[in-house]
Design a protein around this motif. Sequence first.
Motif, PDB file in Angstrom:
ATOM      1  N   ILE A  64      50.874   1.515  27.017  1.00 51.51           N
ATOM      2  CA  ILE A  64      49.829   2.326  26.562  1.00 51.51           C
ATOM      3  C   ILE A  64      48.648   2.097  26.626  1.00 51.51           C
ATOM      4  O   ILE A  64      47.929   3.876  27.072  1.00 51.51           O
ATOM      5  CB  ILE A  64      50.315   2.348  24.745  1.00 51.51           C
ATOM      6  CG1 ILE A  64      51.266   2.234  24.109  1.00 51.51           C
ATOM      7  CG2 ILE A  64      49.291   4.091  24.434  1.00 51.51           C
ATOM      8  CD1 ILE A  64      51.476   2.416  23.145  1.00 51.51           C
ATOM      9  N   GLY A  65      47.990   1.424  27.281  1.00 50.67           N
ATOM     10  CA  GLY A  65      46.610   1.331  27.092  1.00 50.67           C
ATOM     11  C   GLY A  65      46.074   2.051  28.561  1.00 50.67           C
ATOM     12  O   GLY A  65      45.295   2.983  29.086  1.00 50.67           O
ATOM     13  N   GLY A  66      47.066   1.233  29.553  1.00 51.65           N
ATOM     14  CA  GLY A  66      47.478   1.296  30.530  1.00 51.65           C
ATOM     15  C   GLY A  66      47.577   3.593  31.254  1.00 51.65           C
ATOM     16  O   GLY A  66      47.090   4.029  31.610  1.00 51.65           O
ATOM     17  N   VAL A  67      47.780   4.334  30.331  1.00 55.88           N
ATOM     18  CA  VAL A  67      48.900   5.722  29.756  1.00 55.88           C
ATOM     19  C   VAL A  67      47.423   6.106  29.738  1.00 55.88           C
ATOM     20  O   VAL A  67      46.967   7.267  31.006  1.00 55.88           O
ATOM     21  CB  VAL A  67      49.927   6.397  29.493  1.00 55.88           C
ATOM     22  CG1 VAL A  67      49.436   7.946  29.617  1.00 55.88           C
ATOM     23  CG2 VAL A  67      50.784   5.897  30.162  1.00 55.88           C
ATOM     24  N   TRP A  68      46.341   5.703  29.300  1.00 59.62           N
ATOM     25  CA  TRP A  68      45.247   6.539  28.389  1.00 59.62           C
ATOM     26  C   TRP A  68      44.017   6.354  29.255  1.00 59.62           C
ATOM     27  O   TRP A  68      43.821   7.176  29.540  1.00 59.62           O
ATOM     28  CB  TRP A  68      44.652   5.745  26.877  1.00 59.62           C
ATOM     29  CG  TRP A  68      45.690   6.452  25.791  1.00 59.62           C
ATOM     30  CD1 TRP A  68      46.592   6.973  25.561  1.00 59.62           C
ATOM     31  CD2 TRP A  68      45.832   5.847  24.349  1.00 59.62           C
ATOM     32  NE1 TRP A  68      47.681   7.358  24.448  1.00 59.62           N
ATOM     33  CE2 TRP A  68      47.247   6.698  23.595  1.00 59.62           C
ATOM     34  CE3 TRP A  68      45.147   4.721  24.223  1.00 59.62           C
ATOM     35  CZ2 TRP A  68      47.497   6.177  22.846  1.00 59.62           C
ATOM     36  CZ3 TRP A  68      45.416   4.335  22.963  1.00 59.62           C
ATOM     37  CH2 TRP A  68      46.550   5.217  21.516  1.00 59.62           C
ATOM     38  N   ALA A  69      44.379   4.881  29.861  1.00 56.51           N
ATOM     39  CA  ALA A  69      43.163   4.687  30.944  1.00 56.51           C
ATOM     40  C   ALA A  69      42.766   5.519  31.874  1.00 56.51           C
ATOM     41  O   ALA A  69      42.082   5.932  32.882  1.00 56.51           O
ATOM     42  CB  ALA A  69      42.888   2.715  31.183  1.00 56.51           C
ATOM     43  N   ASP A  70      44.229   6.126  32.420  1.00 54.41           N
ATOM     44  CA  ASP A  70      44.309   7.068  33.693  1.00 54.41           C
ATOM     45  C   ASP A  70      44.740   8.819  33.438  1.00 54.41           C
ATOM     46  O   ASP A  70      44.591   9.789  34.327  1.00 54.41           O
ATOM     47  CB  ASP A  70      46.120   6.591  34.544  1.00 54.41           C
ATOM     48  CG  ASP A  70      46.409   5.573  34.951  1.00 54.41           C
ATOM     49  OD1 ASP A  70      44.798   5.442  35.501  1.00 54.41           O
ATOM     50  OD2 ASP A  70      46.807   5.194  35.622  1.00 54.41           O
ATOM     51  N   ARG A  71      44.681   8.981  32.189  1.00 49.64           N
ATOM     52  CA  ARG A  71      44.359   9.860  31.437  1.00 49.64           C
ATOM     53  C   ARG A  71      42.930  10.732  30.890  1.00 49.64           C
ATOM     54  O   ARG A  71      42.221  11.439  31.557  1.00 49.64           O
ATOM     55  CB  ARG A  71      45.539  10.211  30.102  1.00 49.64           C
ATOM     56  CG  ARG A  71      46.982  10.573  30.846  1.00 49.64           C
ATOM     57  CD  ARG A  71      47.467  11.090  28.993  1.00 49.64           C
ATOM     58  NE  ARG A  71      48.934  11.368  29.598  1.00 49.64           N
ATOM     59  CZ  ARG A  71      49.261  11.599  28.935  1.00 49.64           C
ATOM     60  NH1 ARG A  71      49.177  11.958  27.830  1.00 49.64           N
ATOM     61  NH2 ARG A  71      51.296  12.180  29.076  1.00 49.64           N
ATOM     62  N   LEU A  72      42.296   9.951  30.262  1.00 56.21           N
ATOM     63  CA  LEU A  72      41.237   9.936  29.730  1.00 56.21           C
ATOM     64  C   LEU A  72      39.932   8.848  29.737  1.00 56.21           C
ATOM     65  O   LEU A  72      40.451   8.029  31.350  1.00 56.21           O
ATOM     66  CB  LEU A  72      40.948   9.204  28.362  1.00 56.21           C
ATOM     67  CG  LEU A  72      42.469   9.691  27.208  1.00 56.21           C
ATOM     68  CD1 LEU A  72      42.360   9.599  26.087  1.00 56.21           C
ATOM     69  CD2 LEU A  72      41.994  11.825  27.715  1.00 56.21           C
TER      70      LEU A  72
END
Length: 422
Positions: free
Chosen positions: A75-83
């Motif tokens: 989840i953190g990986g997805v967030w970090a590539d979005r935000l």
Amino acid sequence: MKDSTAADSWARRTFAPLRDRRFRLYWTGLSVSQLGNAVSAIALTLGIIGATGSAADLGIVLGAAALAELSMTLIGGVWADRLPRQKIMMAADALRAAAQVIVAIELFSGHPDIAHIAVASALAGGALGVYLPAASGIVPATVDREHLQQANALASLARRSAFLLGPVIGTTLVVTVGAGWALLFDALTFAVNLTLLSLLRIPHISRERSTFVSDLIQGWRAVSSRTWLWANLIVYCIWNLMRCFYFVVGPMVIISGHHGEMGWATIVQGGAIGALAGALIGLNVRPRRPLVVSNLANSLGALPLIMIAVGAPVLVIAVSAGLMSLVLGLGSIWSTTLQQHIPSSEISRVFSYDWMVSVALIPLGMAAAGPVAEVIGERLSLLGAGAAILVASLGVLAVRQVRELAPHPETSVREDAVVGGH
């Protein structure tokens, strides 16, 4: 005069990333917070054991943190590539600071509620799972490409130094003023890191909106489409799984033998020194074939398992443990390789898969190592684990993409970021 000039040139090259204010802010905050992590790790263990006398209680707390971290990594990986990665790291540090304050209050009470501590530790572990993928993508945005290896090595040096000094500081705090104050110290270090991160000026790269699931799938495709990447993840998975025998069976053999607890403490300290040495070596190493060097280093992980199995002297085992931990210090080579070859828009998701695959079997390994040793014998299980590390680390070199991957592709993470409007 020549020696002086050479030394000056070496120092400028080695510490070049620290001349960049962006990396200096990041590295200073990292150094402080890592020291806090190392202090709180030993303090939490001593505090819970001292308050409850229960290894089961400690296991519940540590297990809650590990499970939460693992569950939040993707989840953190997805967030970090979005935000904006910087803001994600700041939010994670705020949560970790709050969690440590809660644990400190429980320890101050003298009758800590393990359920409360477990929930707070899960909060901190989940925040760490979000923090790490974001941190993996922020380093290339703080330095020029030619300094990326040194930047990763300096970050590794900060971590290894902290885990060499932290246990001493943490134990001293617990003995003198109590475990609660050590946890408050850790909370303070998170606040310092958060403040320094807020001073960073790193533009965010916007990208097209997509669903969470499609982002996860795209991240996996970024891993599976690169043979050199997924092949090495298999190696790291095996390496970490087999190292569980070192942590579980190794102490049983050493402590129950003639060496006692001091013998195992000597071996552990040898590992800490080796990790620090690896970080120092990483400051000036730029291998032409980074994955060849990395996997040759990985093969050293077999040494302490084999040395314990054959009954080598404690000092020999301590040196071999140092060589095994040298691999951890040289992790900057792998980090740099990922940052050079993976686009900035995907790096955090790739890192999250990297982390998930690498550590996924550790809980199973920790649980199974003891029973396996009871069935086939302690020394045979250690030899088998060492052999598996050797076969995996050296066998992956048969893969052409692993052998031939060069350190500097035509498009680096930083160049990709510029093209994308960084």
